[in-house]
Write a protein that holds these residues in place. Structure first.
Motif: not given
Length: 288
Positions: A67-69, A155-163, A226-231, A236-239
């Motif tokens: 929700f925060k973006g 790191m990306k795979d770990e962060t995408l677990h919830v989505s 889908q929104r969480l995946t996009a965020v 991750q583009s920052f990395l």
């Protein structure tokens, strides 16, 4: 903000259209608590069964993140490029002095100038670990690039677990709705001797389960996943910007060119302009 607007629009259009078409909310409201208990409870139970404690622990915070973006703005990308410029320039001119900064970033005046970046442990550790490895002669650009790609990918795979878990829940909700509907039909069949007006309400209540499962799946949970995946991907583009600039530094390109390589790696809608970055770097060069 757009997330809440989307939810409100979904509810208004679905239930508003139903009421305008002559539908009665009484049947839905009467059955809703029981159907929601069965479907929501089963969904929560299967979510807990299919995910580890770490994923469950981060579910609420990641939903709020959706929700925060995205976390990083155009100004943050520019700050990161300025930070990398200072560190890469110091790595060329005074490697011994650089060690003091990368060994204790919290006490470094360079890192302290960018408090939001300093608060992101993943980004700071990515920078300091890479520069530390280079100081230990692990400076083959291609090997380091492969190492960083694997680290960022992990790191990306770990962060995408919830989505992924939310998407699996969305896939299961229609079937759970059918389970609730079937139980409603079983209840109705046990009262087959009742008059048609009673049976009609009971069948209508049973169908609320099917509706609720499909509505929750495709109207709320799947879009949220889908929104969480996009965020997550945008953050991750920052990395990726950090990786691009550091690898360019290992290739012994000019420091300004390393920054430009990093700038080009940023997503277009948050990429700072060439002029704004050059202006910021010029200010840094003037600082003694």
């Amino acid at each position: 903000m757009m997330g809440f607007i989307g939810i409100a629009l979904t509810f208004v259009m679905v239930f508003g259209g139903y009421v305008l078409a002559g539908g009665k909310m009484g049947v839905i409201l009467h059955s809703l608590p029981f159907e929601l208990m069965m479907i929501g409870g089963a969904a929560a139970g299967s979510y807990a069964l299919s995910n580890d404690s770490s994923t469950i622990k981060h579910t609420i915070s990641d939903i709020m993140r959706a929700f925060k973006g995205p976390k990083w703005s155009e100004a943050d990308y520019q700050d990161m490029l300025c930070l990398l410029f200072q560190l890469l320039r110091m790595a060329r001119n005074s490697p011994v002095e650089l060690e003091e900064h990368i060994e204790n970033p919290e006490a470094s005046v360079i890192f302290q100038a960018y408090p939001k970046l300093l608060g992101d442990h993943e980004a700071i550790e990515l920078i300091t670990d890479t520069l530390r490895s280079a100081s230990l002669n692990y400076d083959d650009p291609y090997q380091v690039e492969d190492m960083l790609a694997r680290r960022i990918g992990l790191m990306k795979d770990e962060t995408l677990h919830v989505s992924h878990a939310l998407q699996n829940m969305a896939d299961a909700l229609p079937a759970l709705g059918i389970v609730a509907a079937v139980l409603g039909v079983v209840k109705t069949m046990a009262s087959i001797d009742q008059p048609p007006e009673v049976l009609g309400k009971m069948i209508g209540g049973a169908l609320v389960g099917t509706f609720l499962g499909v509505f929750l799946a495709y109207g709320l949970v799947a879009p949220l996943a889908q929104r969480l995946t996009a965020v997550v991907k945008q953050d991750q583009s920052f990395l990726d910007v950090i990786k691009a600039a550091l690898i360019a530094g290992l290739h012994q390109h000019a420091t300004n060119l390393c920054v430009e390589v990093g700038r080009q790696a940023a997503p277009s809608h948050v990429r700072p302009s060439f002029v704004s970055v050059e202006t910021a770097l010029r200010e840094i060069k003037r600082t003694p």
